[in-house]
Design a protein around this motif. Sequence first.
Motif, mmCIF file in Angstrom:
data_model
loop_
_atom_site.group_PDB
_atom_site.id
_atom_site.type_symbol
_atom_site.label_atom_id
_atom_site.label_comp_id
_atom_site.label_asym_id
_atom_site.label_seq_id
_atom_site.Cartn_x
_atom_site.Cartn_y
_atom_site.Cartn_z
ATOM 1 N N GLU C 79 -5.874 -20.121 2.797
ATOM 2 C CA GLU C 79 -4.968 -19.017 3.123
ATOM 3 C C GLU C 79 -4.434 -19.142 4.549
ATOM 4 O O GLU C 79 -3.262 -18.870 4.817
ATOM 5 C CB GLU C 79 -5.676 -17.674 2.910
ATOM 6 C CG GLU C 79 -6.111 -17.504 1.456
ATOM 7 C CD GLU C 79 -6.746 -16.152 1.160
ATOM 8 O OE1 GLU C 79 -6.250 -15.125 1.675
ATOM 9 O OE2 GLU C 79 -7.742 -16.107 0.411
ATOM 10 N N TRP C 82 -1.841 -21.778 4.555
ATOM 11 C CA TRP C 82 -0.584 -21.268 3.990
ATOM 12 C C TRP C 82 0.179 -20.445 5.036
ATOM 13 O O TRP C 82 1.388 -20.580 5.201
ATOM 14 C CB TRP C 82 -0.867 -20.430 2.739
ATOM 15 C CG TRP C 82 0.370 -19.847 2.142
ATOM 16 C CD1 TRP C 82 1.332 -20.524 1.457
ATOM 17 C CD2 TRP C 82 0.793 -18.486 2.223
ATOM 18 N NE1 TRP C 82 2.331 -19.659 1.079
ATOM 19 C CE2 TRP C 82 2.039 -18.406 1.537
ATOM 20 C CE3 TRP C 82 0.251 -17.334 2.788
ATOM 21 C CZ2 TRP C 82 2.738 -17.209 1.416
ATOM 22 C CZ3 TRP C 82 0.945 -16.140 2.654
ATOM 23 C CH2 TRP C 82 2.178 -16.091 1.993
ATOM 24 N N ASN C 85 1.873 -22.556 7.194
ATOM 25 C CA ASN C 85 2.802 -23.445 6.499
ATOM 26 C C ASN C 85 2.318 -24.896 6.490
ATOM 27 O O ASN C 85 3.100 -25.828 6.684
ATOM 28 C CB ASN C 85 4.188 -23.343 7.173
ATOM 29 C CG ASN C 85 5.300 -23.649 6.178
ATOM 30 O OD1 ASN C 85 5.077 -23.630 4.968
ATOM 31 N ND2 ASN C 85 6.483 -23.938 6.689
ATOM 32 N N ASP C 106 -5.875 -16.024 -2.926
ATOM 33 C CA ASP C 106 -5.011 -15.156 -2.131
ATOM 34 C C ASP C 106 -5.713 -13.816 -1.901
ATOM 35 O O ASP C 106 -5.120 -12.759 -2.012
ATOM 36 C CB ASP C 106 -3.635 -14.973 -2.796
ATOM 37 C CG ASP C 106 -3.744 -14.481 -4.239
ATOM 38 O OD1 ASP C 106 -4.878 -14.404 -4.759
ATOM 39 O OD2 ASP C 106 -2.713 -14.159 -4.824
ATOM 40 N N ASP C 110 -0.742 -12.199 0.717
ATOM 41 C CA ASP C 110 0.092 -12.007 -0.471
ATOM 42 C C ASP C 110 1.097 -13.149 -0.566
ATOM 43 O O ASP C 110 2.005 -13.243 0.262
ATOM 44 C CB ASP C 110 0.846 -10.667 -0.376
ATOM 45 C CG ASP C 110 -0.103 -9.487 -0.490
ATOM 46 O OD1 ASP C 110 -0.858 -9.442 -1.474
ATOM 47 O OD2 ASP C 110 -0.102 -8.631 0.420
ATOM 48 N N MET C 111 0.915 -14.000 -1.557
ATOM 49 C CA MET C 111 1.837 -15.131 -1.640
ATOM 50 C C MET C 111 2.680 -15.121 -2.925
ATOM 51 O O MET C 111 3.586 -15.931 -3.053
ATOM 52 C CB MET C 111 1.095 -16.455 -1.513
ATOM 53 C CG MET C 111 0.073 -16.757 -2.581
ATOM 54 S SD MET C 111 -0.595 -18.440 -2.378
ATOM 55 C CE MET C 111 -1.460 -18.278 -0.818
ATOM 56 N N VAL C 115 4.159 -19.064 -6.255
ATOM 57 C CA VAL C 115 3.761 -19.895 -5.114
ATOM 58 C C VAL C 115 2.347 -20.417 -5.304
ATOM 59 O O VAL C 115 2.061 -21.611 -5.152
ATOM 60 C CB VAL C 115 3.853 -19.067 -3.803
ATOM 61 C CG1 VAL C 115 3.352 -19.895 -2.631
ATOM 62 C CG2 VAL C 115 5.284 -18.594 -3.583
ATOM 63 N N LYS C 116 1.464 -19.503 -5.657
ATOM 64 C CA LYS C 116 0.071 -19.882 -5.856
ATOM 65 C C LYS C 116 -0.038 -20.964 -6.926
ATOM 66 O O LYS C 116 -0.743 -21.953 -6.756
ATOM 67 C CB LYS C 116 -0.726 -18.638 -6.271
ATOM 68 C CG LYS C 116 -2.237 -18.826 -6.264
ATOM 69 C CD LYS C 116 -2.954 -17.534 -6.659
ATOM 70 C CE LYS C 116 -4.468 -17.731 -6.678
ATOM 71 N NZ LYS C 116 -5.178 -16.538 -7.186
#
Lengths: 262, 262, 262
Positions: C79, C82, C85, C106, C110-111, C115-116
Motif C-alpha cells: 500500500e 502504491w 507510485n 487495500d 482506497d485504490m 486497479v487492485k
Amino acid sequence: FPIPGRTNKPRIKGLTMVIDKGLGLVSTEELLNVAGDYIDYLKLGFGTSALYDEDVLVKKISLVRSCGADIYPGGTFFEVAWLQNKVKDYLKYAWHLGFSAIEISDGTVDMGYEVKRNFIVMAKDMGFKVITEVGKKDLRDMPDLNKFIRQVKKELDSEADLVIIEGRESGKGIGLYDARGNIRKDDFAELLLNTYKMEKIMWEAPLKKQQQEFITLFGPNVNLGNVAINEILALEALRVGMRGDTLKNTLSAGEFLQCVLI
Amino acid sequence: FPIPGRTNKPRIKGLTMVIDKGLGLVSTEELLNVAGDYIDYLKLGFGTSALYDEDVLVKKISLVRSCGADIYPGGTFFEVAWLQNKVKDYLKYAWHLGFSAIEISDGTVDMGYEVKRNFIVMAKDMGFKVITEVGKKDLRDMPDLNKFIRQVKKELDSEADLVIIEGRESGKGIGLYDARGNIRKDDFAELLLNTYKMEKIMWEAPLKKQQQEFITLFGPNVNLGNVAINEILALEALRVGMRGDTLKNTLSAGEFLQCVLI
Amino acid sequence: FPIPGRTNKPRIKGLTMVIDKGLGLVSTEELLNVAGDYIDYLKLGFGTSALYDEDVLVKKISLVRSCGADIYPGGTFFEVAWLQNKVKDYLKYAWHLGFSAIEISDGTVDMGYEVKRNFIVMAKDMGFKVITEVGKKDLRDMPDLNKFIRQVKKELDSEADLVIIEGRESGKGIGLYDARGNIRKDDFAELLLNTYKMEKIMWEAPLKKQQQEFITLFGPNVNLGNVAINEILALEALRVGMRGDTLKNTLSAGEFLQCVLI
C-alpha cells in the motif's frame, strides 16, 4: 518511509526501552542481530537479574552493550537494596557486572524525594546513566494529579537522564492508564500543559494502542518503554508509518506527521 | 532476597510446572541454561508431542531430564489413548521416548474414578511420576463444589505424586477461576477447609495475578503450573519477593512472609 | 489421531499462515525444524521486512522456502508502494529478495477494485503466488455486509491464489469479529450462503477460540491465518483433535468430524 525523520542510533530522542524477562545468550545475540538498531535501553525486568548465573549475566550485559544499547536491572532491585540499607553496595556490584544504566525508583517503597535525589546524584557520579521513575505500582498508592505533576517536574529538574512514567508490564490500571489500558486524556493533557523538557520523558507503553497513540501525538521520536521483546520491529514499523494504524493517521491528516512536540 | 525460605532443586515443594508449546532444541537448551533451576516439570502442551520428529523429541526429553526436571506429554494424549483402548501401549511408548512423568486426566472424557485410579497405579508401577488432574476443561461440565472437593480428596489419597487443579492455558472461566481469571474466593476457602496434604496440590495459574495471589496466600513454596516459558524468571522473582507486587505485600505485612500453610 | 483426514505438505487446503514479527536466523531455523511441516505461508508482519539487514533477510527467506513454505512481506508495504507510485519497483525488489508470494491489499488505502485487480495480474505474471485481502483495518471503514460479500466474491473470481478475510493480529473488533473476538454469526452465515470456492478463503484467526470455531465448522483442513509463532503446534493439535476443545467436539458429535464444507 511514509513518516520521515526517524532518528538513528545513537539517538537522544525516539528511544525504545525493551523489557527482557530472561533471554539466554543465543537468543540475546539473535535479538541484537535482528533488532539491535531499534533498542536503546534493555531492562532486565523485575528482579530477574538476580536469578541468572553471574557468568551468563556478565556475558549478556557485554553483548547488549556491544551493540550500543544501555542495559540495567529492574528498579525493584534498587528498592530492596534501599530497604536493606545497601544501595552503595548495590550500585558498585551493578557497575562491576557491567550495567551501564541504573533505575532509581520508589514505586513500592516510600523514601522521600531528597533521599531519592541523593541516590540519583550518587549513581551519576559513578558513571551510570540514571533512569528515574514516577508513579506507584499500585494504583491505590497513586498521588492525586497535581502532586503527580509536581513529582514529574522535580524529576525532570533532577540530574537523571530519563524520567519514566510508570505503565508496568500490563499497561492497565496504572499511572495515566485506565483499567482497559486507555490513556486518561484529561489527566494526560493536564500533565502536558504543565511540563517541559518532554524529551527527557519516557512513557511506559506496553500495549500497541498506547504506542500508537503516543506516536500519533508526538511523532515517531517519542521515547517508549516496557516494549516486549517480540514487539520491537512492530513498534519500529509503527514509528515509521509502515503499519496500517499509523499509516492511516498519516493519510487522514492529509500530510506526513511532523514531530510536533519533540 | 526479601522473602526467605525459597527451596532449591531437587525440591519437593514450591514446584514450578512450565507449559511448552513447541520449543526447538536450541531454544530448549537456552531455556534450561537460563531458567533450569526454576523448572521442576515441563509439560509438552496439549497433543504437541505427537507433532515432533521422534528424533528431535527424544533429544529434547533427554535435555530436559539432564537438568533435573521431569518432562511429560499433555493429558489429552492419555485421554485419546484411553478412547482407543491403548493406554498400556501409550505408557510404554512414552517410557521408551524417555518421559519421566505422565499425566492421568479425564478433563474431556468420562472414565469413572476406579478406572482412572487403576491407570495411576499402572503408571506408578512402570516407574513414572504420576500427575493427576481434577476439573473439567469445559466449565459447563464442572461438578458442583462438594463433588469437586470429594474428587480432590480422592486424588490426594491416591498414589499420584501431584494433584493438579485445572486452570487451562488461559486461566479464565475454569475450575476455581471466574471469567476474568480471578479466584472464586468462597469456593476456594471451602476447598482449603476440606483438604489436607496441600503439598501434593499444584495450582494451574497461568496469569500473574493468580500466581501473586497464591504466593501471598501460601508463601514462595506453593506449587504452580501452566507457567508460560517466558514467565519463569518473572514467577521466580515473584516467589522471592523481587517484584513490586510481592515486595509490597511483604512490606505491608510488616514482616517477611512465612510459608504458613505449606 | 482422533480427527482423521488432515492434509500433508504441500497441501492445497488446510493451509496455515503464520505471522512473524522478527525472528532471527537461528530462531527461524529452530521454528522450521520443529513446526516446518505445519507452516504453509509465513508473513513478515506489517512493514517489518524493511527493518532487517538485507543480508539477513535474504538468508531468512531462503531458509523458509527451503522447507517448502511460501514467504511474503506484509500488505502495508504494497500500500505504501502504491501511494508512492512504485508498485512495479516494489514487486521487482521483493522478487529479487526471494519472496515467493505477495499480498495485494487495500486495508488502509482506497485504490478501487480495477486497479487492485491489475496489480494481482501483474504479480501473478511475475511468478508470485498472490494473496489478496478483504476487509478494512479500521472497523469504521468497513463496508456494509452486502458490499463486503460482493467484494469477497470479486476476489474469489480474481486470479489471486488466496483470499484473506481480515482479522488483524488482535482478532478483535474487525471484519467478522466483534469487540471480544467472537464471530458475528449472522454476518458469517450470510457470507457462507453467498460464496463458493471456499477453499480459496483463508480466515485470519489469531485467537484460539476463533481457530477452534473454524475447525469445528469446517473440519481440520480450513485455511487459517495470522497464527502466532508459538501457537503453531497448538493449532495443529487442534486440527487433528489432540486438544481438549476439539476432542470434546469430536466426542459429543458421536462420530469423528468430517470436512463437511471443504
